[in-house]
Design a protein around this motif. Structure first.
Motif: not given
Lengths: 348, 342
Positions: B189-203
Motif C-alpha cells: 500500500v502506497p504511503p499516500l493511500v495510508l494517509i488518505f485512509a487515516a484521514v477518511t477514518v478520522i473524518g
C-alpha cells in the motif's frame, strides 16, 4: 515571504544571453564590406546604436507557466537593453475581454508599436485590427490573429515543426527496430497548437512504417497533470520504445511518474526547452534524451522587430528596407551533443 | 436537488426534528448501507467490471489498483474536508487554490532547506492559515461562504503565482520524494493511500461519533435552531473552514510527494471535483446531511473512470462528457431512492 532565488538567476541568465546575442550582432555588422554595393545594402538597419525614441506596448497572457513567464522576462530584459525603448507592459490576463481592454488602453495611450501575445489569437483579432487602423503597427507574437490585416508582422514558434522534428528524431533512433511502439503525452487538447504538434508528429512517423503510435493522452501543461496522465499511460502500455511529451513543464511530472514506476525501457523526447529538461539531457541519467525547442527568446526578437518598426528600419542581415511580415522560428532538437549551446536559453 | 433540500429545511426548524437527530445519532449503526451508498457501490462495481472486460490485463493488475488509489488520495483528502463544510450548509470554493498556495510555499528553496519536516509543516500551516481566514470572514465577518471562499480562491492563486513567478519549484529533498517511490509501500500500500485512509477514518469518526459531528449536522440542518439549542454556531463554522484548510494543507503535502514539485497550477479545479464527489456521495448541498463513506466512494468512482478511459486510450473530451453523465445519473438514482430526502 519565502521566495526562491529563481528570479535573480533567471535575470542573470537572460541578461547574459541578451548581451552575448548583442555582441554577436555587432560582430556581424562590423564585418560589412566597404566595396561597391547594390542599393539594398544601404537599407537602414536596426542596430544597437540609440535611435529615435520608441514606446512599445506589450500585452501578453497571464504568466502562470514556465514558458510564458520566460516570454515576459525576455521581452522586459531586451527592452531594457535599448536606451531608446520605453516598454509599457500590461498585467497578463487569460480573460479575453480583459486583454482587449488592456490593448485598447495601450492604443489610447498612443504607443508607437504594439507587441501582442494573445491568450486566444482568434478572439483578439478585432482589437488587432483596431490598433492597425489607429495607425499603430502590431507585432503579433506566437498565437496568430485570424486576419493578416490585424498585424504588421508575426513572429512565433513552429508547433507543427515541433511535432515533425520530434517524430523524425524518434524515427531515426528507432529505424532499425521492428514493430516499434511510441506513445504521445500531448498538451492541453483545446488549444489549436496541441493539434498542430500532434499532426506534425504523426506526419513524421509516416516516414517510418516500422513505428506505430499506440497511445495518446492529453495533459494540461501542468506538472500535476503530467504526473497523473503519464502514470496512467505507463499502466496502459507495459512496453513501448519512445515517448513524445509536448511540454517540458508537464514533463517534470511525467519524469516523476516514470521514476515512480521504475521504468527506463524507452527513450523520451520533450518539448519547449525548459532548463530542467536540458539539465536532464546533459546529465544523461534519465529516459529524457532530447527536447524540441519552442524558444521563448521570440519575445526578445519581437521587441527588436517592434523597435525596428518604430524607427522605420529593416533587419540586420536582410537586404530589405523593412522588417519581414512573418518569421517562424525553427524547432531545433536539443540532444546531449548540442545541449551546451542551447542551455543558456533554457527557461525555469 | 431542490426538492429534498427544501423539505429538509422545512422539517428542521422544529425542535423535535433536531432532538430526533440527536437521538438518531446515538444509535446510528456503524455504516448506513442505505440505497444511496449501495447504488454508488453498484456504480463502482459496474465500472470495475467494465475495466476488467475492456482492459483485462492492465486494469486488475496490482500496480493499477495501487495507481487508482494513489490518484484518489490527494483529491480524496480534500473531499473529506469539503464534506464537513457542505454538511454544515457552507461551501469552500478555495480548496484548489489553498492546495496550490500551500504546495508552492512549502517548496520554496527557503523551506526546502529544513527538509521533510519543513515542507510538511509549511504545507499544513499555510492550509490552516487560509482556512482560518475563510472561517473568520464567514463566522465573524458574516460573509456568505460562497463569496468569502471565492475571494480566497482568487487571492491564494494570485499569491501562489507571485511566490513562484510562474515557474515550477522542483523538490530536491530526497526523503520527501522517497515517500512516493515503490520502496516505501507498506505491504503493497502506497504511503499516500495510508494517509488518505487515516484521514477518511478520522473524518468518519469525527462526523458520526463526536459532538463536533452532531453540531456540524445541526448547523447545516438549521442554524437558527442549532443556536437556540445552545450551539456556538459561529465557532463551529470557524472550526469547519479551519478543518477544510487543514485537509488542503495535508493534500498539498501529498501532491508534493506525488508530483515532486510545487506549481501555482496545482489543485486546479479541485473545488469542483471535491464538490461533485461529495454530492454524488449523498451529501446534501443545502446542508444537514453528510456522508464521508459516500464522498470517498464518489472520489473512487471518478478516479476509476479516468483510469479506465486512459487504459483504453480515450480522448479527454470523452472523459469529460462521461464525468458529467455520471454526476447526473448518480443524483437521479439518489432522488428515486426511498431515502432520497431523508
Amino acid at each position: 515571504m519565502a521566495r526562491t532565488p529563481n528570479t535573480s538567476r533567471r535575470a542573470l541568465l537572460f541578461g547574459t544571453a541578451a548581451v552575448s546575442a548583442g555582441a554577436l550582432l555587432t560582430a556581424c555588422t562590423s564585418n560589412e564590406t566597404k566595396d561597391q554595393e547594390p542599393a539594398a545594402e544601404n537599407a537602414p538597419v536596426a542596430d544597437d546604436k540609440p535611435g529615435k525614441q520608441v514606446t512599445i506596448g506589450f500585452a501578453g497572457p497571464q504568466a502562470d507557466h514556465g514558458w510564458l513567464n520566460a516570454i515576459n522576462d525576455n521581452a522586459k530584459s531586451r527592452a531594457k537593453k535599448y536606451s531608446d525603448v520605453t516598454l509599457e507592459i500590461t498585467e497578463g490576463s487569460n480573460d479575453t475581454a480583459q486583454q482587449i481592454g488592456q490593448i485598447q488602453t495601450l492604443i489610447n495611450k498612443k504607443v508607437d508599436v504594439l507587441v501582442i501575445l494573445p491568450a486566444d489569437g482568434k478572439a483578439l483579432t478585432q482589437v488587432g485590427l483596431q490598433a492597425m487602423r489607429a495607425g499603430i503597427p502590431v507585432v503579433n507574437l506566437d498565437r496568430v490573429f485570424a486576419s493578416p490585416q490585424a498585424y504588421r508582422c508575426w513572429i512565433g514558434g513552429d508547433n507543427y515543426g515541433m511535432g515533425l522534428n520530434a517524430g523524425h528524431y524518434i524515427g531515426e533512433q528507432l529505424k532499425d527496430k521492428k514493430n516499434a511502439k511510441v506513445v504521445e503525452l500531448a498538451g492541453l487538447d483545446n488549444l489549436e497548437l496541441t493539434q498542430q504538434r500532434t499532426k506534425g508528429f504523426d506526419d513524421a512517423l509516416k516516414n517510418y512504417p516500422n513505428i506505430k503510435k499506440v497511445a495518446r493522452q492529453a495533459a494540461d501543461f501542468t506538472v500535476e497533470s503530467g504526473q497523473a496522465k503519464m502514470a496512467q499511460l505507463l499502466q496502459a502500455q507495459s512496453k513501448f520504445d519512445a515517448l513524445w511529451n509536448h511540454d517540458d513543464d508537464q514533463g517534470v511530472g511525467a519524469l516523476r511518474a516514470i521514476d515512480q514506476a521504475g521504468r527506463d525501457d524507452f527513450l523520451m523526447v520533450g518539448g519547449a526547452g525548459a532548463k530542467s529538461a536540458m539539465d536532464a539531457i546533459k546529465a544523461g541519467d534519465s529516459v529524457l534524451k532530447a527536447t524540441v525547442l519552442y524558444p521563448p527568446t521570440m519575445a526578445a526578437s519581437a521587441i527588436d522587430l517592434a523597435r525596428a518598426l518604430g524607427q522605420g528600419k529593416g533587419v540586420g542581415g536582410l537586404a530589405e528596407f523593412e522588417i519581414p511580415s512573418s518569421l517562424t522560428l525553427y524547432s531545433a532538437v536539443v540532444t546531449k551533443d548540442n545541449v551546451d549551446q542551447y542551455l543558456p536559453t533554457g527557461f525555469i | 436537488m431542490t426538492q429534498p433540500a427544501t423539505r429538509a429545511q422545512q422539517e428542521a426548524p422544529t425542535p423535535a426534528a433536531k432532538s430526533a437527530g440527536e437521538r438518531d445519532s446515538s444509535r446510528r449503526p456503524w455504516l448506513r448501507w442505505d440505497v444511496r451508498t449501495l447504488s454508488l457501490l453498484g456504480v463502482l462495481a459496474v465500472l470495475v467490471a467494465v475495466g476488467g472486460i475492456t482492459a483485462p490485463d492492465e486494469f486488475l493488475a496490482t500496480s493499477n489498483l495501487q495507481l487508482v488509489l494513489t490518484q484518489a488520495s490527494v483529491i480524496g483528502v480534500v473531499t473529506v474536508g469539503m464534506t464537513f463544510v457542505i454538511t454544515s450548509g457552507g461551501i469552500d470554493l478555495s480548496v484548489g487554490a489553498m492546495v496550490a498556495l500551500a504546495s508552492v510555499w512549502a517548496t520554496t528553496v527557503a523551506t526546502q532547506e529544513f527538509g521533510f519536516a519543513g515542507i510538511l509543516f509549511t504545507a499544513v500551516i499555510v492550509g490552516v492559515g487560509c482556512g482560518l481566514v475563510n472561517g473568520l470572514l464567514i463566522a465573524y465577518g458574516r460573509m456568505v461562504p460562497f463569496i468569502a471562499t471565492l475571494a480566497m480562491l482568487a487571492s491564494a492563486r494570485g499569491l501562489a503565482l507571485q511566490i513562484t513567478d510562474g515557474s515550477t519549484q522542483v523538490v530536491s529533498v530526497k526523503s520527501v520524494l522517497d515517500l512516493g517511490s515503490r520502496d516505501s509501500y507498506v505491504l503493497g500500500v502506497p504511503p499516500l493511500v495510508l494517509i488518505f485512509a487515516a484521514v477518511t477514518v478520522i473524518g468518519w469518526l469525527l462526523l458520526n461519533r463526536t459532538t463536533f459531528g452532531r453540531r456540524t449536522v445541526a448547523v447545516g440542518g438549521n442554524a437558527e435552531a442549532a443556536r437556540l439549542a445552545g450551539i456556538d454556531v459561529r465557532r463551529q463554522r470557524l472550526y469547519l473552514y479551519l478543518l477544510s484548510g487543514l485537509c488542503c494543507g495535508i493534500a498539498a503535502f501529498m501532491l508534493i510527494v506525488l508530483a515532486g514539485s510545487g506549481q501555482n497550477t496545482n489543485g486546479n479545479l479541485y473545488e469542483l471535483d471535491a464538490i461533485a464527489a461529495a454530492i454524488i456521495g449523498g451529501t446534501l448541498l443545502s446542508g444537514g446531511r453528510g456522508t464521508i463513506v459516500g464522498s470517498v466512494l464518489g472520489v473512487l468512482v471518478f478516479t476509476t473512470i479516468t483510469n479506465i478511459f486512459a487504459l483504453n486510450n480515450l480522448e479527454t473530451a470523452v472523459q469529460q462528457i462521461a464525468k458529467g453523465a455520471i454526476i447526473v445519473a448518480a443524483v437521479l438514482v439518489q432522488r428515486r431512492s426511498p431515502h432520497g430526502d431523508s
